[in-house]
Design a protein around this motif. Structure first.
Motif, mmCIF file in Angstrom:
data_model
loop_
_atom_site.group_PDB
_atom_site.id
_atom_site.type_symbol
_atom_site.label_atom_id
_atom_site.label_comp_id
_atom_site.label_asym_id
_atom_site.label_seq_id
_atom_site.Cartn_x
_atom_site.Cartn_y
_atom_site.Cartn_z
ATOM 1 N N VAL A 133 0.909 -1.310 0.148
ATOM 2 C CA VAL A 133 0.014 0.195 -0.002
ATOM 3 C C VAL A 133 0.838 1.179 -0.169
ATOM 4 O O VAL A 133 1.914 1.258 0.204
ATOM 5 C CB VAL A 133 -1.080 0.006 1.190
ATOM 6 C CG1 VAL A 133 -1.950 -1.133 1.098
ATOM 7 C CG2 VAL A 133 -0.098 0.167 2.736
ATOM 8 N N ASN A 134 0.341 2.453 -0.163
ATOM 9 C CA ASN A 134 0.920 3.571 -0.217
ATOM 10 C C ASN A 134 0.942 4.247 1.055
ATOM 11 O O ASN A 134 -0.124 4.177 1.928
ATOM 12 C CB ASN A 134 -0.071 4.621 -1.022
ATOM 13 C CG ASN A 134 -0.217 4.472 -2.433
ATOM 14 O OD1 ASN A 134 0.977 4.078 -3.221
ATOM 15 N ND2 ASN A 134 -1.339 4.317 -2.797
ATOM 16 N N LEU A 145 -2.643 5.672 2.419
ATOM 17 C CA LEU A 145 -3.204 6.727 1.630
ATOM 18 C C LEU A 145 -3.932 5.942 0.570
ATOM 19 O O LEU A 145 -3.394 5.080 -0.205
ATOM 20 C CB LEU A 145 -2.314 7.689 1.053
ATOM 21 C CG LEU A 145 -1.471 8.585 1.910
ATOM 22 C CD1 LEU A 145 -0.393 9.307 1.196
ATOM 23 C CD2 LEU A 145 -2.500 9.495 2.564
ATOM 24 N N ALA A 146 -4.964 6.365 -0.071
ATOM 25 C CA ALA A 146 -5.675 5.827 -0.988
ATOM 26 C C ALA A 146 -4.902 6.157 -2.514
ATOM 27 O O ALA A 146 -4.110 7.340 -2.376
ATOM 28 C CB ALA A 146 -7.103 6.454 -1.224
ATOM 29 N N VAL A 162 5.918 9.334 -0.980
ATOM 30 C CA VAL A 162 5.073 8.028 -0.562
ATOM 31 C C VAL A 162 5.872 6.833 -0.685
ATOM 32 O O VAL A 162 6.361 6.679 -1.790
ATOM 33 C CB VAL A 162 3.745 8.086 -1.362
ATOM 34 C CG1 VAL A 162 3.000 6.652 -1.003
ATOM 35 C CG2 VAL A 162 2.914 9.269 -1.010
ATOM 36 N N THR A 163 5.976 6.144 0.124
ATOM 37 C CA THR A 163 6.564 4.594 0.021
ATOM 38 C C THR A 163 5.674 3.614 0.090
ATOM 39 O O THR A 163 4.466 3.623 0.463
ATOM 40 C CB THR A 163 7.429 4.379 1.266
ATOM 41 O OG1 THR A 163 6.989 4.298 2.441
ATOM 42 C CG2 THR A 163 8.754 5.520 1.505
ATOM 43 N N LYS A 164 6.269 2.298 -0.435
ATOM 44 C CA LYS A 164 5.229 1.116 -0.146
ATOM 45 C C LYS A 164 5.454 0.324 1.024
ATOM 46 O O LYS A 164 6.349 0.241 1.515
ATOM 47 C CB LYS A 164 5.655 0.520 -1.425
ATOM 48 C CG LYS A 164 5.228 0.785 -3.048
ATOM 49 C CD LYS A 164 3.798 0.872 -3.090
ATOM 50 C CE LYS A 164 3.345 1.437 -4.465
ATOM 51 N NZ LYS A 164 2.023 1.371 -4.596
ATOM 52 N N LYS A 165 4.601 -0.283 1.387
ATOM 53 C CA LYS A 165 4.481 -1.087 2.624
ATOM 54 C C LYS A 165 3.484 -2.290 2.389
ATOM 55 O O LYS A 165 2.423 -1.844 1.915
ATOM 56 C CB LYS A 165 4.037 -0.208 3.899
ATOM 57 C CG LYS A 165 4.720 -0.435 5.091
ATOM 58 C CD LYS A 165 4.521 0.545 6.013
ATOM 59 C CE LYS A 165 5.123 0.206 7.531
ATOM 60 N NZ LYS A 165 5.239 1.179 8.412
ATOM 61 N N ARG A 213 13.574 -1.042 -4.606
ATOM 62 C CA ARG A 213 14.014 -0.099 -3.751
ATOM 63 C C ARG A 213 13.855 1.268 -4.611
ATOM 64 O O ARG A 213 13.722 2.157 -3.829
ATOM 65 C CB ARG A 213 15.657 -0.113 -3.824
ATOM 66 C CG ARG A 213 16.299 -1.033 -2.790
ATOM 67 C CD ARG A 213 17.827 -0.544 -2.405
ATOM 68 N NE ARG A 213 18.420 -0.784 -3.569
ATOM 69 C CZ ARG A 213 19.106 -2.119 -3.921
ATOM 70 N NH1 ARG A 213 18.906 -3.038 -3.374
ATOM 71 N NH2 ARG A 213 19.856 -1.934 -5.488
ATOM 72 N N GLN A 214 13.341 1.263 -5.655
ATOM 73 C CA GLN A 214 12.774 2.501 -6.078
ATOM 74 C C GLN A 214 11.473 2.971 -5.544
ATOM 75 O O GLN A 214 10.702 2.190 -5.358
ATOM 76 C CB GLN A 214 12.762 2.198 -7.816
ATOM 77 C CG GLN A 214 14.077 2.210 -8.447
ATOM 78 C CD GLN A 214 13.743 1.665 -9.841
ATOM 79 O OE1 GLN A 214 13.178 2.786 -10.663
ATOM 80 N NE2 GLN A 214 14.093 0.631 -10.507
ATOM 81 N N THR A 215 11.578 4.415 -5.772
ATOM 82 C CA THR A 215 10.000 4.852 -5.374
ATOM 83 C C THR A 215 9.163 4.799 -6.593
ATOM 84 O O THR A 215 9.744 4.675 -7.638
ATOM 85 C CB THR A 215 10.444 6.441 -5.085
ATOM 86 O OG1 THR A 215 10.865 7.006 -6.150
ATOM 87 C CG2 THR A 215 11.256 6.640 -3.707
#
Length: 824
Positions: free
Chosen positions: A156-157, A166-167, A183-186, A290-292
């Motif tokens: 997710v964001n 975040l949506a 914003v990162t991914k999780k 690793r990339q955004t």
RNA sequence: GCCGGCGUGAUGGAAUUGGCAGACGUACCGGACUCAAAAUCCGGCGGUGGCGACACCGUGCGGGUUCGACCCCCGCCGCCGGCACCA
């Protein structure tokens, strides 16, 4: 009525009268036509800003105008009062978010009343209050029952600064819409609403929204992003695993020279295991991770990829092609696997060029300027099929249909539709929001709280540190509960809902704001809905407006309301600028409404903001312009003050005798017509006001004449006040009273104009020679084309103009112009 | 890159959709009132030339259609939004 315009006492006086008379209160009345006028409710940030003033001034003109035109008008207001700023303020000040929120609401209510907006305050809706979020939870459970709410683990964001998910809609250019952090991914287990189930309807019904700006409709269409195409099953060599791709261009399948799979694809691990390229592949997957999102999805980035060592068989040709990992393939769209056709797709072209892969031409453009054997970019237009077996010679669009039929019959392809729209991620790891009314039981899984136990209250024993996730988890009393189904010990969900849920149905709650039995009565909602005019900022074009459409459709489907679309007409107002840029604290160019109200009064503020620009456009704030509006109100006030004296006891009936009478009467009727049309048809308040200014100028001129008709002036004075009433209500109430009336101007019928008065006996027309204006003359109005030409041609000055010249042609537009085409 | 929107005096903006470009307001200039200032009222105000009636030019640029174009068509330029490796 005092001699000078004392806006302070006038505005206070009438605001009090309106309140005492409960003038803006409405109930359902089947005998009257209803009109629902709605402005987007504010977030209670503390004080009104000019954007609010503009939004609500526009709405108030519409609402008041409709009342005067005999409609039963619903014009409500409330506060979108859950959300992060309250929580941040709580962390900073050590107080509870509710304290900050309610004091801000009190302040803003006060300012809204000071502006004189005609709200039915009895219907005020505050989303943070229990009597609202109770029904929010109740509705959420209905979504759950319909299978439209689910919890799922997904990447997710994540906004590290807001410490919440975040949506998709809240991620702008890879950054948090609210705070701007990257914003990162999780990977998290989160609640979603299945908005994708409604993708088709949300898209198709856009066509029904005739009263919406094209721009907003286009944005929603793009966001939903439907594309129709074909799923084709390729096969992995030496294993038989199906590798399904999605393509909109199945006609290019003979041009496939490689395959690409997203590095996140769940199959990848199995594919690469034990192959010589395994290590290189794993390294590639790591660096992709690793990339955004911004880096990853940049179109300018050079293509990267890694050969997997595996091959895939093309079901149409039987040929085998190499399989690559490449991060330009997104896992979230289509199947996460793409067939590589460098001839017909620019991305594939770049990839093939970089990795030295074949480019097979499959479409003949039939054009000399394109050399299909030496392309510099992919060919993406139409043409005739080549190198494609039995499909050669067909038009490629025709080939898509034929291939879909053939491949479908052979069992390795089917027609599908894909959407860009993703399900709506609604859980937030924050305190100040509506608790998600779900309970986790080890035996029963997720179970909704029983309706009779709602609301699931926000606990008050919570620590606000701003660091941990889901502050509610720190409550000692909240988490532990019993399973609503089996009664065993169970745990409550500790996340809260995205505040965009709260604002997705508030317009329905307004229809029945104090209902304690249900969110709103279907009958009352049926009377008021849909919203006839919705007004707000264009920044909500996707988020709020799409979510509200989704909610309304779901509520329609479960039989709670009678409309499928909430907002019939939408007006998106432009921003308020100062010195060419948006008013903001950081730029230090903020003009506070408070300042303007104190210095010039609410009526001046309203008038200026409506007069300075048409509502959809940006508005450049001008202190000088405000003064001009203030001057105009003073000018009107003095005029009415004088006329109230001069025309005391004189009825507004009259005969039009002199030319001056006729002129005043004509300008008066023109003003009535223009203001009426400008408000109701075009929302051009600026030109409406300018028409009134012209009337005022004319009244001053007429008043100073020797021979005045007081009955006519009286009529003009009354209509002038009525015309201005929706724009500047306080001063108009005062003037209306000054003219001797007892009933509020708010409830007066809107003035009518007479077509006869608009007509002129003679009209100044233009004579053109070869399209250039040469002469102006007065001729009788309403002549036929022949009479008109005759009259103009026989005029001495026209004769002089054309003397000795050869008139080739005469174009006559009666009452407007005569254009003579001459030679020599 | 794709999709929208916009571009008009010193300035905010009009021109109701192909028919007098610049309504209305601001700024500026002038006049009246005033001892004076403010406020108010009246008038002027696209550019160039001319004492003048008037002439020529003028709606981002270049073309076109038309008796006539700010408006319609083609090709550019600039600014502002939105979307963007969506297969």
């Amino acid at each position: 009525m005092k001699e000078s315009y004392d806006f302070k006492s006038i505005e206070q006086k009438w605001q009090k009268v309106w309140e005492e008379k409960d003038l803006f209160h409405v109930t359902e009345d089947e005998s009257k036509k209803k009109f629902y006028c709605l402005e987007m409710f504010p977030y209670p940030s503390g004080k009104l800003h000019m954007g609010h003033v503009r939004n609500y001034s526009i709405g108030d003109v519409v609402a008041r105008f409709k009342v005067m035109n005999g409609y039963n008008v619903l014009h409500p207001i409330g506060f979108d009062s859950f959300g992060l700023p309250a929580e941040n303020a709580a962390i900073k000040n050590g107080s509870h978010p509710a304290v900050w929120t309610s004091s801000n609401i009190a302040e803003m209510e006060h300012q809204l009343r000071q502006m004189g907006f005609s709200y039915d305050w009895d219907r005020e809706v505050c989303t943070y209050k229990e009597d609202y979020y109770k029904w929010m939870q109740w509705i959420f459970i209905r979504f759950w029952e319909k299978g439209l709410a689910y919890k799922k683990e997904n990447p997710v964001n994540w906004c590290p600064s807001c410490a919440t998910v975040l949506a998709n809609e809240q991620v702008v250019d890879g950054c948090c819409e609210r705070c701007g952090a990257v914003v990162t991914k999780k990977k998290l287990s989160q609640w979603y609403l299945k908005i994708t189930d409604y993708a088709d309807r949300l898209l198709d019904d856009i066509d029904k929204l005739e009263g919406w700006p094209e721009k907003v409709k286009t944005m929603q269409r793009n966001w939903i992003g439907r594309s129709e195409g074909t799923e084709v099953d390729f096969t992995l060599k030496d294993s038989g695993i199906k590798m399904t791709v999605f393509t909109t261009r199945v006609d290019t399948i003979y041009g496939v020279t490689f395959m690409v799979i997203s590095p996140e694809h769940p199959l990848v691990d199995e594919l690469i295991k034990g192959y010589p390229q395994e290590e290189a592949c794993r390294a590639y997957i790591e660096q992709a991770k690793r990339q955004t999102d911004i880096e990853r999805t940049s179109t300018t980035k050079e293509k990267t990829g890694q050969f997997t060592g595996r091959y895939v068989i093309n079901p149409a040709t039987g040929k085998e092609v190499p399989l690559y990992l490449a991060d330009y393939v997104l896992m979230g769209y289509g199947t996460g696997i793409v067939m590589g056709v460098p001839f017909g797709d620019q991305r594939d072209f770049e990839f093939a060029t970089k990795f030295g892969l074949d480019i097979i031409p499959v479409i003949d453009p039939g054009r000399d300027d394109i050399d299909i054997d030496n392309l510099t970019a992919a060919f993406e237009a139409e043409g005739t099929m080549i190198n494609s077996g039995k499909y050669n010679g067909l038009n490629n669009v025709e080939a898509i249909k034929r291939m879909q039929e053939d491949f479908g019959a052979q069992g390795f392809a089917r027609n599908t539709t894909n959407f860009k729209l993703r399900d709506w991620l609604i859980s937030r790891q924050r305190y100040w929001g509506c608790p998600i009314p779900m309970v986790y039981c080890d035996d029963c899984g997720w179970v909704p709280e029983k309706d009779e136990n709602l609301p699931v209250l926000l606990p008050t024993d919570v620590e606000f540190t701003g660091k941990g996730e889901s502050p509610i988890a720190t409550s000692k009393t909240f988490v532990n509960t019993v399973c609503p189904r089996c009664g065993k010990p169970a745990k409550r969900e500790v996340d809260t809902m995205d505040t965009f849920l709260d604002s997705s149905w508030y317009f329905l709650r307004y229809c029945d704001a104090s209902n304690a039995e249900e969110p709103f009565s279907r009958k009352k909602a049926a009377y008021w809905m849909d919203v006839d005019q919705y007004i707000g900022g264009v920044e909500h074009a996707i988020l709020h407006l799409l979510y509200s459409r989704f909610f309304t459709k779901v509520l329609y489907d479960i039989g709670m309301c009678d409309v499928e679309e909430p907002f019939r007409n939408l007006l998106t107002q432009g921003m308020v600028l100062k010195d060419g840029s948006k008013m903001s604290k950081s730029l230090g160019n903020v003009v506070s409404p408070e300042e303007i109200i104190n210095r010039y009064g609410a009526d001046t503020a309203r008038l200026f903001i409506l007069f300075a620009a048409p509502p959809e456009r940006e508005l450049e704030w001008s202190d000088k312009g405000v003064e001009g509006s203030y001057r105009f109100l003073g000018r009107v006030y003095r005029l009415i003050y004088d006329l109230a004296e001069d025309t005391k006891g004189i009825p507004a009936v009259f005969r039009v005798e002199t030319d001056d009478d006729r002129q005043l009467n004509r300008i008066l009727n023109t003003a009535v017509k223009r203001v009426t049309d400008d408000i109701s048809k075009r929302f051009n308040f600026n030109t409406a006001i300018s028409a009134v200014m012209e009337l005022v100028n004319e009244m001053y001129r007429y008043k100073s004449l020797d021979d005045v008709n007081l009955g006519l002036l009286r009529d003009a004075a009354e209509k002038l006040v009525l015309l201005l009433a929706p724009f500047v209500p306080h001063i108009c109430e005062e003037m209306w009273e000054g003219l001797g009336f007892n009933e509020p101007v708010y409830k007066q019928p809107w003035p009518q104009y007479s077509e006869d008065a608009l007509a002129m006996d003679t009209i100044e027309i233009v004579v053109q020679i070869n399209g250039k204006v040469k002469e102006k003359l007065n001729v009788a109005a309403g002549l036929s084309k022949e009479e008109f030409t005759q009259t103009v041609m026989s005029d001495d000055r026209v004769k002089a103009l054309t003397e000795g010249k050869n008139i080739v042609k005469a174009i006559a537009v009666p009452d407007k112009l005569l254009n003579l085409v001459v030679k020599g």
